[in-house]
Motif scaffolding. Structure first.
Motif, PDB file in Angstrom:
ATOM      1  N   ARG A  57       0.815  -1.199   0.000  1.00  0.00           N
ATOM      2  CA  ARG A  57       0.000   0.000   0.000  1.00  0.00           C
ATOM      3  C   ARG A  57       0.860   1.266   0.000  1.00  0.00           C
ATOM      4  O   ARG A  57       0.588   2.214  -0.706  1.00  0.00           O
ATOM      5  CB  ARG A  57      -0.907  -0.013   1.234  1.00  0.00           C
ATOM      6  CG  ARG A  57      -2.057   0.953   1.141  1.00  0.00           C
ATOM      7  CD  ARG A  57      -2.982   0.832   2.330  1.00  0.00           C
ATOM      8  NE  ARG A  57      -2.315   1.200   3.558  1.00  0.00           N
ATOM      9  CZ  ARG A  57      -2.113   0.372   4.569  1.00  0.00           C
ATOM     10  NH1 ARG A  57      -2.510  -0.874   4.512  1.00  0.00           N
ATOM     11  NH2 ARG A  57      -1.501   0.788   5.659  1.00  0.00           N
ATOM     12  N   ARG A  58       1.916   1.236   0.824  1.00  0.00           N
ATOM     13  CA  ARG A  58       2.644   2.483   1.024  1.00  0.00           C
ATOM     14  C   ARG A  58       3.874   2.647   0.143  1.00  0.00           C
ATOM     15  O   ARG A  58       4.276   3.760  -0.139  1.00  0.00           O
ATOM     16  CB  ARG A  58       3.046   2.603   2.484  1.00  0.00           C
ATOM     17  CG  ARG A  58       1.846   2.733   3.374  1.00  0.00           C
ATOM     18  CD  ARG A  58       2.190   2.513   4.812  1.00  0.00           C
ATOM     19  NE  ARG A  58       3.234   3.433   5.266  1.00  0.00           N
ATOM     20  CZ  ARG A  58       3.644   3.484   6.516  1.00  0.00           C
ATOM     21  NH1 ARG A  58       3.130   2.684   7.412  1.00  0.00           N
ATOM     22  NH2 ARG A  58       4.591   4.315   6.868  1.00  0.00           N
ATOM     23  N   ALA A 363      -2.767  11.536   4.727  1.00  0.00           N
ATOM     24  CA  ALA A 363      -3.086  11.078   3.369  1.00  0.00           C
ATOM     25  C   ALA A 363      -1.811  10.682   2.628  1.00  0.00           C
ATOM     26  O   ALA A 363      -1.743   9.653   1.956  1.00  0.00           O
ATOM     27  CB  ALA A 363      -3.840  12.159   2.605  1.00  0.00           C
ATOM     28  N   TYR A 366      -0.330   7.357   4.164  1.00  0.00           N
ATOM     29  CA  TYR A 366      -1.038   6.126   3.778  1.00  0.00           C
ATOM     30  C   TYR A 366      -1.303   6.054   2.284  1.00  0.00           C
ATOM     31  O   TYR A 366      -1.944   5.125   1.806  1.00  0.00           O
ATOM     32  CB  TYR A 366      -2.350   5.999   4.544  1.00  0.00           C
ATOM     33  CG  TYR A 366      -2.153   5.684   6.004  1.00  0.00           C
ATOM     34  CD1 TYR A 366      -1.784   4.405   6.412  1.00  0.00           C
ATOM     35  CD2 TYR A 366      -2.328   6.662   6.980  1.00  0.00           C
ATOM     36  CE1 TYR A 366      -1.590   4.112   7.753  1.00  0.00           C
ATOM     37  CE2 TYR A 366      -2.139   6.375   8.325  1.00  0.00           C
ATOM     38  CZ  TYR A 366      -1.760   5.097   8.696  1.00  0.00           C
ATOM     39  OH  TYR A 366      -1.571   4.807  10.019  1.00  0.00           O
ATOM     40  N   GLN A 367      -0.837   7.076   1.569  1.00  0.00           N
ATOM     41  CA  GLN A 367      -1.017   7.106   0.126  1.00  0.00           C
ATOM     42  C   GLN A 367      -2.471   6.944  -0.285  1.00  0.00           C
ATOM     43  O   GLN A 367      -2.819   6.085  -1.097  1.00  0.00           O
ATOM     44  CB  GLN A 367      -0.178   6.014  -0.531  1.00  0.00           C
ATOM     45  CG  GLN A 367       1.253   5.985  -0.026  1.00  0.00           C
ATOM     46  CD  GLN A 367       2.235   6.311  -1.118  1.00  0.00           C
ATOM     47  OE1 GLN A 367       2.229   5.680  -2.157  1.00  0.00           O
ATOM     48  NE2 GLN A 367       3.057   7.302  -0.891  1.00  0.00           N
ATOM     49  N   ILE A 368      -3.332   7.755   0.303  1.00  0.00           N
ATOM     50  CA  ILE A 368      -4.725   7.750  -0.128  1.00  0.00           C
ATOM     51  C   ILE A 368      -5.117   9.173  -0.498  1.00  0.00           C
ATOM     52  O   ILE A 368      -4.514  10.130  -0.019  1.00  0.00           O
ATOM     53  CB  ILE A 368      -5.672   7.220   0.978  1.00  0.00           C
ATOM     54  CG1 ILE A 368      -5.581   8.117   2.220  1.00  0.00           C
ATOM     55  CG2 ILE A 368      -5.353   5.779   1.340  1.00  0.00           C
ATOM     56  CD1 ILE A 368      -6.670   7.827   3.212  1.00  0.00           C
ATOM     57  N   GLU A 372     -10.813  11.501   0.667  1.00  0.00           N
ATOM     58  CA  GLU A 372     -11.347  10.281   1.279  1.00  0.00           C
ATOM     59  C   GLU A 372     -11.446  10.411   2.799  1.00  0.00           C
ATOM     60  O   GLU A 372     -12.250   9.751   3.448  1.00  0.00           O
ATOM     61  CB  GLU A 372     -10.453   9.075   0.961  1.00  0.00           C
ATOM     62  CG  GLU A 372     -10.391   8.701  -0.507  1.00  0.00           C
ATOM     63  CD  GLU A 372     -11.571   7.841  -0.941  1.00  0.00           C
ATOM     64  OE1 GLU A 372     -12.628   7.925  -0.298  1.00  0.00           O
ATOM     65  OE2 GLU A 372     -11.401   7.100  -1.934  1.00  0.00           O
ATOM     66  N   SER A 377     -16.303   6.561   2.593  1.00  0.00           N
ATOM     67  CA  SER A 377     -15.821   5.223   2.279  1.00  0.00           C
ATOM     68  C   SER A 377     -15.567   4.399   3.532  1.00  0.00           C
ATOM     69  O   SER A 377     -15.049   4.894   4.528  1.00  0.00           O
ATOM     70  CB  SER A 377     -14.527   5.306   1.466  1.00  0.00           C
ATOM     71  OG  SER A 377     -13.915   4.034   1.440  1.00  0.00           O
ATOM     72  N   LYS A 379     -13.940   1.463   3.198  1.00  0.00           N
ATOM     73  CA  LYS A 379     -12.838   0.539   2.900  1.00  0.00           C
ATOM     74  C   LYS A 379     -11.856   0.561   4.055  1.00  0.00           C
ATOM     75  O   LYS A 379     -11.601   1.606   4.635  1.00  0.00           O
ATOM     76  CB  LYS A 379     -12.124   0.971   1.603  1.00  0.00           C
ATOM     77  CG  LYS A 379     -12.766   0.356   0.376  1.00  0.00           C
ATOM     78  CD  LYS A 379     -12.259   0.964  -0.899  1.00  0.00           C
ATOM     79  CE  LYS A 379     -10.849   0.519  -1.249  1.00  0.00           C
ATOM     80  NZ  LYS A 379     -10.407   1.187  -2.511  1.00  0.00           N
ATOM     81  N   GLU A 381      -8.604   0.358   4.590  1.00  0.00           N
ATOM     82  CA  GLU A 381      -7.421   1.219   4.736  1.00  0.00           C
ATOM     83  C   GLU A 381      -7.816   2.685   4.883  1.00  0.00           C
ATOM     84  O   GLU A 381      -7.127   3.463   5.519  1.00  0.00           O
ATOM     85  CB  GLU A 381      -6.406   0.993   3.601  1.00  0.00           C
ATOM     86  CG  GLU A 381      -6.852   1.410   2.229  1.00  0.00           C
ATOM     87  CD  GLU A 381      -7.349   0.224   1.404  1.00  0.00           C
ATOM     88  OE1 GLU A 381      -7.877  -0.746   2.000  1.00  0.00           O
ATOM     89  OE2 GLU A 381      -7.213   0.274   0.155  1.00  0.00           O
ATOM     90  N   ILE A 382      -8.958   3.024   4.283  1.00  0.00           N
ATOM     91  CA  ILE A 382      -9.397   4.418   4.392  1.00  0.00           C
ATOM     92  C   ILE A 382      -9.952   4.708   5.780  1.00  0.00           C
ATOM     93  O   ILE A 382      -9.630   5.723   6.403  1.00  0.00           O
ATOM     94  CB  ILE A 382     -10.423   4.735   3.283  1.00  0.00           C
ATOM     95  CG1 ILE A 382      -9.673   4.588   1.957  1.00  0.00           C
ATOM     96  CG2 ILE A 382     -11.046   6.115   3.481  1.00  0.00           C
ATOM     97  CD1 ILE A 382     -10.279   5.121   0.752  1.00  0.00           C
TER      98      ILE A 382
END
Ligand code: ADP
Ligand code: MG
Length: 452
Positions: A57-58, A363, A366-368, A372, A377, A379, A381-382
């Motif tokens: 993810r990261r 953000a 966590y690379q989102i 978000e 959401s 999800k 990870e979010i």
């Protein structure tokens, strides 16, 4: 293809080291290993699915980016979960990873963490002296001056380094002594596996035969009842047989909440030695030592600037030095105070920390996508990133739960309270989450001013 995979992975690691904070590097990559590199596909192995998820993810983009430039062809990354068999062989597990890696055993000592490489100052004098006396007593089989030796201090001040230094010194003086280094989490996992495999007797034997038991980060024993029970008996056995126990923690024994009283009272039997943040002179000496070990000549003004700007954490100090060097190299500039200004925390009046700053940092971490965090959401990870941001907003600003709710897409204050307490609870026994939050907090504190 093993060799080329190791070469590629080594280059990736060197690149990563300069791009991410040392704490994150250690957390995510300390036990990752190269498995294969064929036709632009790099395969690495990690011990558990949590790390696999985190790395994917990261760091996927960063890793693929570095590997692509190293190999001069597009590289894609695959992360697999490895399980260790008790004989130490690794079995590659494709498909669903196990909840726990079935590792057998304690952790290796880092040969670089020696007394020689540890810089002394007023901040750590007692801890170092007690550590040396302890190593000496174990190696020469003398009466133990402090048992247990309990070293405490906040993150990045050298506790782990000292524990390894004691172990390394004992082994050097007498290689026949049995030294075991582990962390409280590793001890817990090992115990769980032993219970599952009906091998608790072997587990006990192993720990009760050692001359020196080093257990790092005992604050993470919180809430782990079975592990505390087991450690209590191990402790009594070793102590009764005059074997040495050394423990580390981020706080003194009396502040360890969630630990059984009888265990805490054992922790206080010997000596409690604290480590404080280093003063300016000691920070300079540490920077010189780190530059020398890396074979670098860095001029005094540069070291001084770094030592002035970073004061509370030796790991961050070391990280800033490495980052400054990498930055100057990248820019093709000589290393001067001016050329590294940009990578250091700001001096003087820093902007006041706001929820917007926290959201940006979270953000990015966590690379989102930023929106978000306010969105709906669910999800996983979010949700977690959002909860972490809410937690930090509550911890680092003076805002009330309702005001924080307004900052996060007009959420109700009960939702905010729930998110906050959820993270707070998780933090107690999720070391990776607490490392994450530590990184985030460190980054924010270095660039903004906090009013608590
Ligand atoms: P802790 O376990 O307290 O979080 P570590 O032992 O992991 O901290 O130390 C973080 C980093 O800082 C390590 O790389 C360690 O070698 C270095 N370090 C800490 N204190 C000193 C010191 N007094 N001299 C040299 N290096 C130090
Ligand atoms: Mg440590």
């Amino acid at each position: 293809m093993g060799d080329s995979s190791i070469m590629v992975w080594d280059s990736v690691l060197s690149g990563l080291r300069t791009q991410i904070p040392p704490t994150s590097f250690e957390t995510w990559f300390s036990d990752a290993q190269a498995l294969d590199y064929t036709d632009g596909a790099l395969v690495i192995g990690v011990p558990d699915s949590f790390k696999k998820g985190g790395i994917e993810r990261r760091y996927r983009d960063t890793i693929e980016g570095i590997a692509t430039s190293v190999c001069q062809q597009p590289v894609s990354l695959e992360v697999r979960v490895l399980s260790m068999r008790p004989d130490g062989a690794t079995a590659l597990e494709k498909g669903e990873p196990p909840a726990f890696p079935t590792v057998g055993g304690s952790l290796p000592l880092n040969p670089d963490y020696t007394f020689g490489a540890f810089v002394r100052g007023e901040n750590n004098r007692l801890a170092v002296a007690a550590s040396e006396a302890t190593a000496d007593a174990v190696a020469r089989n003398l009466k133990k001056p402090y048992n247990p030796l309990f070293i405490y201090g906040s993150v990045g001040l050298g506790k782990t380094h000292l524990l390894h230094a004691i172990g390394n010194a004992v082994r050097e003086m007498d290689s026949a002594r049995s030294v075991v280094y582990t962390t409280s989490e590793r001890f817990a996992i090992e115990l769980i596996n032993a219970i599952r495999n009906n091998s608790t007797a072997a587990f006990r034997d192993k720990y009760r035969q050692v001359d020196l038991l080093l257990i790092d980060d005992v604050q993470f024993l919180k809430g782990k009842e079975a592990t505390q029970e087991e450690l209590f008996h191990t402790f009594n056995d070793l102590h009764g047989n005059r074997k040495q126990i050394v423990l580390s923690s981020d706080r003194p024994p009396e502040d360890l909440s969630g630990l059984q009283d009888r265990l805490v009272s054992r922790f206080k039997w010997g000596l409690e030695a604290d480590i404080q943040p280093p003063d300016f002179e000691t920070r300079m000496a540490i920077l010189r030592e780190k530059a020398t070990t890396r074979g670098l000549e860095v001029n005094h003004d540069v070291l001084e600037l770094i030592a002035k700007r970073i004061s509370s954490n030796v790991r961050a100090l070391e990280g800033a030095l490495v980052k400054a060097i990498a930055y100057a190299e990248l820019q093709g500039q000589p290393l001067t105070p001016k050329s590294i200004e940009g990578v250091l925390p700001k001096e003087g009046r820093r902007p006041r920390l706001t929820v917007a700053h926290i959201k940006e940092e979270v953000a990015l971490h966590y690379q989102i996508p930023l929106p978000e965090l306010d969105g709906a959401s669910r999800k996983k990870e979010i949700t977690q990133a959002r909860q972490v941001a809410i937690y930090l907003a509550r911890e680092l600003t003076e805002l009330s739960f309702p005001s924080i709710g307004r900052e996060f897409g007009d959420r109700d204050h009960t939702t905010i309270m729930h998110a906050y307490s959820k993270i707070k609870l998780l933090l107690a026994d999720t070391p990776l989450l607490s490392a994450d939050i530590g990184d985030l907090q460190e980054g924010l504190e270095s660039r903004y001013s906090l009013i608590r």
